[in-house]
Write an enzyme that holds these catalytic residues in place. Structure first.
Site, short mmCIF file in Angstrom:
data_model
loop_
_atom_site.label_atom_id
_atom_site.label_comp_id
_atom_site.label_asym_id
_atom_site.label_seq_id
_atom_site.Cartn_x
_atom_site.Cartn_y
_atom_site.Cartn_z
N ASP A 30 0.83 -1.00 -0.11
CA ASP A 30 -0.03 -0.16 -0.08
C ASP A 30 0.80 1.24 -0.23
O ASP A 30 2.10 1.45 0.73
CB ASP A 30 -1.02 0.11 1.20
CG ASP A 30 -1.90 0.87 1.34
OD1 ASP A 30 -1.70 2.10 0.97
OD2 ASP A 30 -3.42 0.77 1.37
N ASN A 87 -13.23 -3.51 2.65
CA ASN A 87 -14.25 -2.48 2.70
C ASN A 87 -15.43 -2.71 1.31
O ASN A 87 -14.91 -3.11 0.28
CB ASN A 87 -13.55 -1.21 2.40
CG ASN A 87 -12.58 -0.94 3.59
OD1 ASN A 87 -12.95 -1.63 4.86
ND2 ASN A 87 -11.58 -0.14 3.26
N VAL A 96 -11.31 2.28 -3.86
CA VAL A 96 -10.86 1.89 -5.39
C VAL A 96 -12.05 0.84 -5.62
O VAL A 96 -12.13 -0.35 -4.93
CB VAL A 96 -9.63 1.24 -5.64
CG1 VAL A 96 -9.18 0.78 -6.83
CG2 VAL A 96 -8.52 2.33 -5.11
N HIS A 100 -10.46 -5.75 -3.00
CA HIS A 100 -9.34 -6.01 -2.44
C HIS A 100 -9.29 -6.20 -0.97
O HIS A 100 -10.20 -6.01 -0.22
CB HIS A 100 -8.32 -4.91 -2.86
CG HIS A 100 -8.84 -3.37 -2.57
ND1 HIS A 100 -9.83 -3.04 -3.09
CD2 HIS A 100 -8.38 -2.47 -1.37
CE1 HIS A 100 -10.03 -1.64 -2.36
NE2 HIS A 100 -9.19 -1.30 -1.43
N HIS A 102 -7.08 -5.71 2.41
CA HIS A 102 -5.72 -5.18 3.11
C HIS A 102 -5.17 -6.25 4.28
O HIS A 102 -6.13 -6.69 4.87
CB HIS A 102 -6.15 -3.95 3.99
CG HIS A 102 -6.84 -2.64 3.25
ND1 HIS A 102 -6.17 -1.82 2.70
CD2 HIS A 102 -8.15 -2.67 2.66
CE1 HIS A 102 -6.98 -0.89 2.16
NE2 HIS A 102 -8.16 -1.29 1.98
#
Length: 114
Positions: A30, A87, A96, A100, A102
């Site tokens: 990130d 999220n 985005v 994805h 994290h």
């Protein structure tokens, strides 16, 4: 669908610090890390949000989890622990619109996260 920044990373149009890659998943650091280890794991197909998961694309989530397991073992944090966050949409913190996860590690995580 319009390409996201993650699509541009997948196509190598934008550079990223890639730390994991297989036929289905890419993991890269990130650019705004929230922990000593903060890697984003993405599927190599665009799935906009968690709400867009279905029987045809759900295997990508499983493959992300397996990639995270392998990476956690590879960097030696599997036993100490780590956090995985996904999220969904604006109020969930998604910025985005390409699903994805994290992967955060390298420090004690707090609860609640916020």
């Amino acid at each position: 669908m319009e390409p996201t920044i993650f699509d541009l990373i997948l196509s190598k149009e934008i550079p990223a610090d890639v730390v994991y890659e297989d036929d289905f998943v890419m993991g890269f650091k990130d650019v705004n890390p929230q922990a000593p280890v903060h890697v984003l794991f993405i599927p190599k197909v665009q799935i906009k949000t968690h709400n867009d998961l279905n029987a045809d694309n759900m295997d990508y989530v499983s493959k992300i989890h397996l990639a995270i397991n392998a990476y956690a073992k590879q960097i030696g944090v599997a036993e100490d622990g780590y956090r995985i966050v996904m999220n969904c949409n604006g109020q969930g913190g998604q910025t985005v619109f390409h699903i994805h996860m994290h992967f955060l590690a390298g420090r004690q995580m707090q609860w609640p996260p916020g």
